[in-house]
Scaffold this active site. Structure first.
Site, PDB file in Angstrom:
ATOM      1  N   LYS A 178       0.826  -1.217   0.000  1.00  0.00           N
ATOM      2  CA  LYS A 178       0.000   0.000   0.000  1.00  0.00           C
ATOM      3  C   LYS A 178       0.852   1.256   0.000  1.00  0.00           C
ATOM      4  O   LYS A 178       0.396   2.334  -0.394  1.00  0.00           O
ATOM      5  CB  LYS A 178      -0.988  -0.009   1.174  1.00  0.00           C
ATOM      6  CG  LYS A 178      -0.358  -0.139   2.561  1.00  0.00           C
ATOM      7  CD  LYS A 178       0.140   1.151   3.159  1.00  0.00           C
ATOM      8  CE  LYS A 178       0.897   0.906   4.436  1.00  0.00           C
ATOM      9  NZ  LYS A 178       1.475   2.142   5.003  1.00  0.00           N
ATOM     10  N   SER A 241       1.123  10.459   6.720  1.00  0.00           N
ATOM     11  CA  SER A 241       1.791   9.358   6.029  1.00  0.00           C
ATOM     12  C   SER A 241       3.011   9.866   5.284  1.00  0.00           C
ATOM     13  O   SER A 241       2.927  10.768   4.445  1.00  0.00           O
ATOM     14  CB  SER A 241       0.819   8.695   5.041  1.00  0.00           C
ATOM     15  OG  SER A 241       1.529   7.905   4.110  1.00  0.00           O
ATOM     16  N   ARG A 242       4.156   9.263   5.554  1.00  0.00           N
ATOM     17  CA  ARG A 242       5.395   9.679   4.892  1.00  0.00           C
ATOM     18  C   ARG A 242       5.355   9.406   3.388  1.00  0.00           C
ATOM     19  O   ARG A 242       5.860  10.191   2.590  1.00  0.00           O
ATOM     20  CB  ARG A 242       6.596   8.974   5.541  1.00  0.00           C
ATOM     21  CG  ARG A 242       6.866   9.424   6.958  1.00  0.00           C
ATOM     22  CD  ARG A 242       8.124   8.797   7.506  1.00  0.00           C
ATOM     23  NE  ARG A 242       7.977   7.388   7.799  1.00  0.00           N
ATOM     24  CZ  ARG A 242       7.651   6.891   8.987  1.00  0.00           C
ATOM     25  NH1 ARG A 242       7.434   7.713   9.996  1.00  0.00           N
ATOM     26  NH2 ARG A 242       7.568   5.598   9.186  1.00  0.00           N
ATOM     27  N   ASN A 243       4.761   8.277   2.996  1.00  0.00           N
ATOM     28  CA  ASN A 243       4.704   7.947   1.575  1.00  0.00           C
ATOM     29  C   ASN A 243       3.757   8.884   0.826  1.00  0.00           C
ATOM     30  O   ASN A 243       4.049   9.304  -0.301  1.00  0.00           O
ATOM     31  CB  ASN A 243       4.286   6.484   1.411  1.00  0.00           C
ATOM     32  CG  ASN A 243       5.317   5.539   1.981  1.00  0.00           C
ATOM     33  OD1 ASN A 243       6.384   5.342   1.427  1.00  0.00           O
ATOM     34  ND2 ASN A 243       5.028   4.969   3.156  1.00  0.00           N
TER      35      ASN A 243
END
Length: 320
Positions: A178, A241-243
């Protein structure tokens, strides 16, 4: 301690990794009254002392550090009943072939400790929200259900609910794959393409995750649970969220190195994308979103061109 001993007993738990997630898990364990030790390579503390009489070892290090840490723990004396818990989401870049899945963190730990139970912990768990006491849920998966239930009871609380699942591969892959889709969704939001585009991207991203996951042997229903769809929704809908932050930053015209320098901690999606796309190509698995994310991370395409490439793909049925 047997795995199914008194669930109210105080355990000795060692957490390896002092980043946001490791610190959060340590705090959850302390809140349940367990004896908690935290160790990292930077701390300068003795690893053997940290592992002494440990009932449970939780690994919350980045993917690039898993193999080295597992080898280091191998050199120490670990009690025979110790349960290893991995909370890392990633693919090992130094493994995998046309016939074989790249190693996952749990597989690295299991190879290092073949006689010990290994449990995967994965779910929609943004550490800052959990630290604030906001409600969350996660999944623990293992071939050893007794070990998974021990972890479940050791860390569960009124605000942190833990479910068990026997599909270790599916649970671990859901949390890992994900991150690639989260980069794509962050790009979508950064370009202000709207709710319709985002919904389509998340939905088709889930289909892509299920396609590769089932090809590698996971159960499709696992990806509709907390460690799959749940984690995907949390990661794709939060600026924590880092992504997601990577995709958003790239859409703003920033370079990847610049975005990474501004992010706290490790964004596993970058390494995962590189490993995933290479293996998917070798094995003939269609992953158009992941492919465009890979091109974007390599600066081979602009965010706008990546979206256009996805929209101009050949017409086809939704389910096939």
């Amino acid at each position: 301690m047997s795995n199914l001993a008194d669930f109210n007993s105080q355990l000795t738990i060692t957490v390896i990794g002092t980043g946001a997630w490791g610190s959060t898990l340590a705090n959850l364990a302390r809140a349940k009254g367990h004896r908690v030790r935290v160790w990292s390579r930077r701390s300068g503390d003795c690893l053997q002392t940290a592992l002494a009489k440990a009932d449970m070892v939780i690994s919350a290090v980045s993917m690039k550090g898993v193999r080295a840490i597992a080898e280091q723990v191998q050199q120490a004396e670990v009690p025979s009943q110790t349960i290893f818990v991995t909370a890392t989401k990633g693919l090992d870049p130094d493994s995998g072939s046309e016939q074989q899945l790249p190693l996952l963190p749990s597989q690295i730990w299991q190879a290092a400790f073949p006689s010990h139970p290994v449990v995967v912990l994965s779910g929609p768990n943004l550490s800052k929200e959990i630290q604030q006491g906001l409600p969350a849920a996660t999944v623990v998966a293992s071939d050893d259900m007794a070990a998974a239930e021990t972890v479940q009871f050791a860390l569960s609380s009124s605000s942190f609910r833990i479910y068990t699942n026997p599909d270790t591969l599916g649970v671990e892959l859901g949390g890992t794959l994900k991150n690639v889709i989260a980069i794509a969704v962050g790009t979508c939001d950064g370009l202000q393409l709207g709710a319709n585009a985002k919904a389509a991207l998340v939905t088709r991203g889930l289909a892509e995750i299920i396609r590769v996951g089932t090809h590698w042997g996971a159960k499709p229903e696992t990806f509709y649970g907390l460690s799959g769809l749940g984690d995907l929704l949390a990661t794709c809908n939060s600026s924590l969220s880092r992504n997601y932050q990577i995709g958003y930053g790239l859409a703003q015209g920033k370079k990847l190195d610049e975005v990474l320098a501004q992010i706290e901690g490790t964004a596993e999606g970058v390494n995962t994308t590189q490993v995933l796309v290479k293996l998917a190509a070798q094995q003939g698995i269609s992953m158009p979103i992941s492919h465009q994310v890979d091109c974007l991370l390599r600066s081979e395409i602009t965010p706008e061109a990546a979206v256009e490439a996805l929209m101009l793909r050949d017409y086809k049925p939704e389910v096939h």
